[in-house]
Design a protein around this motif. Structure first.
Motif, PDB file in Angstrom:
ATOM      1  N   LEU A 269      54.072  42.746  52.217  1.00 43.23           N
ATOM      2  CA  LEU A 269      53.173  43.333  51.225  1.00 43.23           C
ATOM      3  C   LEU A 269      52.025  42.384  50.899  1.00 43.23           C
ATOM      4  O   LEU A 269      50.915  42.818  50.597  1.00 43.23           O
ATOM      5  N   ALA A 270      52.311  41.090  50.933  1.00 39.18           N
ATOM      6  CA  ALA A 270      51.304  40.075  50.622  1.00 39.18           C
ATOM      7  C   ALA A 270      51.722  38.773  51.294  1.00 39.18           C
ATOM      8  O   ALA A 270      52.721  38.739  52.027  1.00 39.18           O
TER       9      ALA A 270
ATOM     10  N   ILE B 154      51.493  39.243  36.050  1.00 41.97           N
ATOM     11  CA  ILE B 154      51.764  40.540  36.691  1.00 41.97           C
ATOM     12  C   ILE B 154      52.153  41.573  35.642  1.00 41.97           C
ATOM     13  O   ILE B 154      51.656  42.710  35.648  1.00 41.97           O
TER      14      ILE B 154
ATOM     15  N   GLU C 235      49.038  42.569  33.686  1.00 40.96           N
ATOM     16  CA  GLU C 235      48.109  43.387  34.476  1.00 40.96           C
ATOM     17  C   GLU C 235      48.666  44.775  34.770  1.00 40.96           C
ATOM     18  O   GLU C 235      47.937  45.773  34.687  1.00 40.96           O
ATOM     19  N   GLN C 236      49.937  44.863  35.113  1.00 40.28           N
ATOM     20  CA  GLN C 236      50.520  46.149  35.509  1.00 40.28           C
ATOM     21  C   GLN C 236      50.919  47.016  34.315  1.00 40.28           C
ATOM     22  O   GLN C 236      50.851  48.241  34.390  1.00 40.28           O
TER      23      GLN C 236
ATOM     24  N   ASP D 144      54.375  46.568  42.965  1.00 37.81           N
ATOM     25  CA  ASP D 144      53.074  47.244  42.872  1.00 37.81           C
ATOM     26  C   ASP D 144      51.935  46.233  42.933  1.00 37.81           C
ATOM     27  O   ASP D 144      50.884  46.500  43.547  1.00 37.81           O
ATOM     28  N   TYR D 145      52.131  45.082  42.309  1.00 32.49           N
ATOM     29  CA  TYR D 145      51.099  44.048  42.335  1.00 32.49           C
ATOM     30  C   TYR D 145      50.937  43.484  43.745  1.00 32.49           C
ATOM     31  O   TYR D 145      49.804  43.315  44.229  1.00 32.49           O
TER      32      TYR D 145
ATOM     33  N   LYS E 254      51.436  44.873  46.501  1.00 31.70           N
ATOM     34  CA  LYS E 254      50.773  45.860  47.356  1.00 31.70           C
ATOM     35  C   LYS E 254      49.257  45.829  47.182  1.00 31.70           C
ATOM     36  O   LYS E 254      48.514  46.220  48.090  1.00 31.70           O
ATOM     37  N   LYS E 255      48.792  45.352  46.026  1.00 30.39           N
ATOM     38  CA  LYS E 255      47.354  45.363  45.729  1.00 30.39           C
ATOM     39  C   LYS E 255      46.633  44.144  46.276  1.00 30.39           C
ATOM     40  O   LYS E 255      45.420  44.183  46.472  1.00 30.39           O
ATOM     41  N   VAL E 256      47.368  43.044  46.450  1.00 30.70           N
ATOM     42  CA  VAL E 256      46.698  41.789  46.818  1.00 30.70           C
ATOM     43  C   VAL E 256      47.024  41.425  48.263  1.00 30.70           C
ATOM     44  O   VAL E 256      48.024  41.860  48.822  1.00 30.70           O
ATOM     45  N   ASP E 257      46.161  40.620  48.846  1.00 35.89           N
ATOM     46  CA  ASP E 257      46.399  40.139  50.209  1.00 35.89           C
ATOM     47  C   ASP E 257      47.171  38.828  50.186  1.00 35.89           C
ATOM     48  O   ASP E 257      48.175  38.661  50.871  1.00 35.89           O
TER      49      ASP E 257
END
Length: 255
Positions: free
Chosen positions: A66-67, A91, A94-95, A234-235, A237-240
């Motif tokens: 995912l990251a 996290i 933010e989430q 979920d976090y 999945k959003k970041v590289d």
């Protein structure tokens, strides 16, 4: 009349049966044997064949990248704040904020989690859903407590006394060499005793876990039905690439 007589006979018959039962007919004790489940117990090939495709699917889902973590992050990396703890608190902030804001129109002001809740490091390399399950194996969900500033100061006193890297976000706390408060800010502002602050935590801590009894004095609470582990996934999945760091959110200075 006939029905009444039949009912009476039925009751008498039941009483006769129960009164005739001897004590020896009752269950006096239960004996059991502990059977340890280990590798010595042979697996059932038929059962193994049945679950194999499901197991493969679950493992693929858990292990898909995912990251990426450029280095290993452990909760033992700092005294009062750690990179992994800062990441987890950030996290949650933010989430949880979009969920909380959509339901209440308010924003989460700060986050407090517990040091002991971090159960594994994030190792260098790919981060997967399995990573989240290892770091946070519990079913803890996010809950937002509404707390007056005077009560938040009890939270700060807890941090002073515990002297541990409990993950925080939104709160900036500076202590002197005697662990007395030099500065305590929420959203970069001094804490006002009468102002209400929205503090995100997990349901275990809200209910007094890790001796955080101050949460029980909160004026209101909001259950988000959002597990911390799911927030992490979920976090990711959003970041590289994650880049957690130790910073000045909770420090001690020589004054």
């Amino acid at each position: 009349m006939k029905k009444m007589l039949l009912k009476s006979y039925f009751i008498i018959a039941l009483l006769t049966i129960f009164s005739s039962c001897k004590k020896s007919n009752y269950l006096n004790n239960i004996e059991g044997e502990r059977i340890e489940i280990n590798e010595a117990i042979a697996s059932d090939p038929e059962v193994e064949a049945f679950i194999k495709p499901y197991k493969a699917h679950v493992n693929k889902m858990l292990d898909s990248a995912l990251a990426y973590a450029p280095q290993t992050y452990s909760k033992g990396d700092g005294d009062l704040n750690t990179a992994i703890g800062n990441l987890m608190a950030d996290i949650v902030l933010e989430q949880a904020n979009p969920v909380f804001n959509s339901r209440t129109g308010n924003k989460v002001d700060m986050v407090l989690l517990n040091y002991g809740g971090i159960r594994a490091p994030i190792s260098k390399g790919n981060i997967s859903a399995r990573t989240a399950y290892q770091v946070m194996p519990f079913e803890n969900s996010i809950i937002v407590a509404e707390m007056k500033g005077a009560l938040v100061k009890k939270l700060i006193a807890y941090l002073q006394e515990s002297k541990r890297a409990h993950p925080i976000s939104g709160l900036k706390l500076t202590l002197d060499h005697n662990f007395e408060v030099v500065n305590a800010l929420i959203n970069d502002k001094e804490i006002d005793d009468e102002t209400s602050y929205f503090v995100a935590t997990n349901d275990y801590l809200y209910n007094g876990g890790s001796n955080m009894s101050f949460f029980k004095e909160s004026t209101n609470s909001h259950i988000l039905n959002y597990k911390i582990r799911n927030a992490m996934i979920d976090y990711f999945k959003k970041v590289d690439t994650i880049n957690p760091v130790r910073d000045d959110r909770f420090i001690q200075i020589n004054k």
